[in-house]
Design a protein around this motif. Structure first.
Motif, PDB file in Angstrom:
ATOM      1  N   ARG A  34      -7.808  -7.897   8.614  1.00  0.00           N
ATOM      2  CA  ARG A  34      -6.606  -7.743   7.693  1.00  0.00           C
ATOM      3  C   ARG A  34      -6.339  -8.694   6.721  1.00  0.00           C
ATOM      4  NH1 ARG A  34      -4.056  -7.798   4.214  1.00  0.00           N
ATOM      5  NH2 ARG A  34      -1.742  -6.881   4.070  1.00  0.00           N
TER       6      ARG A  34
ATOM      7  N   HIS B 294       0.915  -2.728   3.645  1.00  0.00           N
ATOM      8  CA  HIS B 294       1.901  -2.627   4.830  1.00  0.00           C
ATOM      9  C   HIS B 294       2.388  -0.954   4.632  1.00  0.00           C
ATOM     10  CE1 HIS B 294       1.389  -6.793   4.146  1.00  0.00           C
ATOM     11  NE2 HIS B 294       1.603  -6.647   2.808  1.00  0.00           N
TER      12      HIS B 294
ATOM     13  N   HIS C 149      -0.971  -2.452  -1.686  1.00  0.00           N
ATOM     14  CA  HIS C 149      -1.664  -3.270  -2.545  1.00  0.00           C
ATOM     15  C   HIS C 149      -2.909  -2.367  -3.203  1.00  0.00           C
ATOM     16  CE1 HIS C 149       0.979  -6.300  -1.308  1.00  0.00           C
ATOM     17  NE2 HIS C 149       0.548  -6.447  -0.078  1.00  0.00           N
TER      18      HIS C 149
ATOM     19  N   GLU D  14       6.700  -6.634  -2.984  1.00  0.00           N
ATOM     20  CA  GLU D  14       6.910  -7.866  -2.315  1.00  0.00           C
ATOM     21  C   GLU D  14       6.432  -9.183  -3.254  1.00  0.00           C
ATOM     22  OE1 GLU D  14       4.894  -8.017   1.521  1.00  0.00           O
ATOM     23  OE2 GLU D  14       2.832  -7.943   0.410  1.00  0.00           O
ATOM     24  N   HIS D  15       5.913  -8.889  -4.261  1.00  0.00           N
ATOM     25  CA  HIS D  15       5.483 -10.273  -4.911  1.00  0.00           C
ATOM     26  C   HIS D  15       6.130 -10.729  -6.041  1.00  0.00           C
ATOM     27  CE1 HIS D  15       0.994  -9.051  -3.424  1.00  0.00           C
ATOM     28  NE2 HIS D  15       1.517  -9.344  -2.809  1.00  0.00           N
TER      29      HIS D  15
HETATM   30 ZN    ZN Z   1       1.299  -7.745   1.245  1.00  0.00          ZN
END
Ligand code: ZN
Ligand code: MLT
Length: 476
Positions: A335, A385, A392, A431-432
């Motif tokens: 992963r 996730h 992603h 989340e980025h």
């Molecule tokens: Zn991630």
């Protein structure tokens, strides 16, 4: 151009902090001038390496007075160019790597206070030494810094159980643009004394203040775990499998990651020693983990039973449980190596999106169908996730197409994908963060009232615009 005997900004900074805190050596500058994906390149005036919060305070006070722009940079592992200076040669890259003390660990209160320059893995280790658990975990944990994790509201692979940095933070110490120090390193779980200022600085990517330390939440250390690599027919079944496992395990699922066949193929081809956990091919897989703080809890049996039932119900087609810590690490390496394998394969476009989990399968179907018909120069590597509704939704350039063909379509492709995300009630930045890469997207998709409030806050907290200018928001 400086006249007569006036000092240059660099001289001012050197006089203030001392020559050993100001770096202008070209190799060191080169490392901070470029982001890790090599998408953005700037030219910093220098790197400032303060030794304490008091140094950061004096530095910002001076920069504010002289209008010297400051770009905070942690481990430089971000994906959105938030920590890269511009090309003007006037911006100071502020590195807090010398502020790397674990100030305290309080096992009884399940909390710790750490400085912003601490490497995430060191924070995890310090918690483990006190028999506690700090749950933030992500691929870059060996080099990213907690200040960067806070400033981007980092997520990672344990969000499903423990939340993102916002949920993991009890208090902050922040240096404001004018040098004042907001000292709120509380360890309280309940504190309703007015506005929650700490949340302004988390996820602000250094545009509202510089986080120098944080009070973080800890948890009981996991003492039992069970990990499985599961073959599933499609993302719809992934969502159903998650619900089933949450119920069947008594909500002990801590990670639930979606992996497509193409990602497994990339990792096993590019990473020496990586091997497929299951023999038969499947279009999709899930890597899931149950954890418990109770020693000897029979999580493996619980997971095995739950997966057997899932197979009977058609939610999964095959599964293998890690039989040892080594198996477990190997599953996780598969992963964690997906982004690295994507880089080894070639150029890629990243879309870090989140969708309400019930609408996620439909988003994947719609966006994949569009790509198949309209983007011949790339192939989809959609992973992530899924337990948090965060995918992603990345594209890799196909071998054989003239280099740069996919990159030339970056803006067009992402607008279509982000439109579909919006249509399904999702977010174009899960989340980025925003950095410089998604500045136009924020402008385009944000509610005008929200955008206006953000600008007002920026102007109030940083009236001279010295903090990470050109990131997150454009403020006139
Ligand atoms: Zn991630
Ligand atoms: C990950 O989850 O591996 C990263 O956040 C995603 C990426 O590298 O694109």
């Amino acid at each position: 151009m400086m006249q007569g005997g006036a000092q240059t900004p660099l001289q001012h900074l050197t006089t203030l902090l001392g020559a050993d805190c100001i770096v202008t050596e070209p190799t060191a500058l080169e490392a901070v001038n470029i982001d890790q994906l090599r998408t953005y390149r700037g030219r910093a005036l220098c790197i400032a390496l303060p030794r304490s919060t008091a140094d950061v305070s004096r530095l910002l006070k001076l920069c504010n007075a002289l209008r010297i722009p400051v770009v905070p940079q942690g481990g430089n592992t971000g994906y959105c160019g938030a920590a890269t200076p511009d090309a003007s040669g006037t911006q100071v890259v502020l590195s807090l790597r010398r502020l790397n003390a674990i100030r305290s660990v309080d096992p009884a209160n399940y909390s710790m206070v750490v400085e912003a320059g601490c490497i995430l893995a060191d924070v995890q280790r310090a918690a483990a030494t006190a028999e506690r658990f700090f749950p933030l975990s992500l691929g870059a944990e060996g080099s990213c810094q907690i200040g960067g994790n806070l400033s981007t509201n980092a997520g990672g692979v344990n969000v499903l159980r423990y939340g993102m940095m916002r949920e993991l933070t009890l208090g902050l110490e922040v240096v404001l643009a004018d040098g004042r120090v907001l000292s709120s390193l509380t360890a309280l779980r309940k504190d309703n004394t007015g506005y929650d200022l700490r949340q302004l600085f988390i996820g602000a990517e250094g545009t509202l203040g510089v986080i120098t330390a944080a009070s973080l939440k800890l948890f009981p250390a996991p003492r039992a775990s069970a990990t499985a690599f599961v073959a599933i027919p499609d993302p719809e079944r992934a969502v159903q499998l998650l619900s089933h496992l949450r119920e069947a395990s008594g909500d002990q699922v801590s990670s639930f990651e979606l992996i497509p066949a193409v990602a497994l193929e990339l990792v096993t081809r590019h990473i020496p020693g990586a091997r497929r956990p299951l023999d038969a091919d499947s279009p999709w897989y899930v890597l899931c983990e149950l954890t418990s703080p109770r020693v000897g809890e029979p999580l493996e049996h619980r997971l095995e039973d739950a997966l057997a039932e899932a197979m009977e119900r058609g939610l999964a087609t095959d599964a293998v449980l890690a039989q040892s810590e080594r198996d477990r690490r190997e599953f996780w390496q598969l992963r964690e190596n997906i982004p690295h394998s994507q880089r080894l394969e070639g150029m890629s476009l990243k879309h870090d999106v989140s969708i309400p989990i019930d609408r996620l399968p439909r988003f994947v179907a719609r966006a994949s169908a569009w790509l198949e018909t309209h983007v011949a120069e790339g192939f989809l590597v959609c992973y992530g996730h899924v337990g948090d509704g965060n995918l992603h939704f990345n594209l890799n350039e196909r071998r054989g197409v003239p280099p740069g063909t996919l990159a030339a379509r970056r803006e067009e492709i992402r607008r279509i994908i982000h439109n579909l995300v919006q249509d399904e009630g999702g977010s174009f930045s899960a989340e980025h963060g925003i950095g410089q890469s998604k500045l136009a997207e924020l402008q385009h998709y944000a509610d005008p009232v929200e955008l206006n409030l953000m600008r007002t806050l920026k102007r109030t907290l940083d009236p001279n615009g010295i903090l990470n200018p050109g990131k997150v928001l454009n403020v006139a």
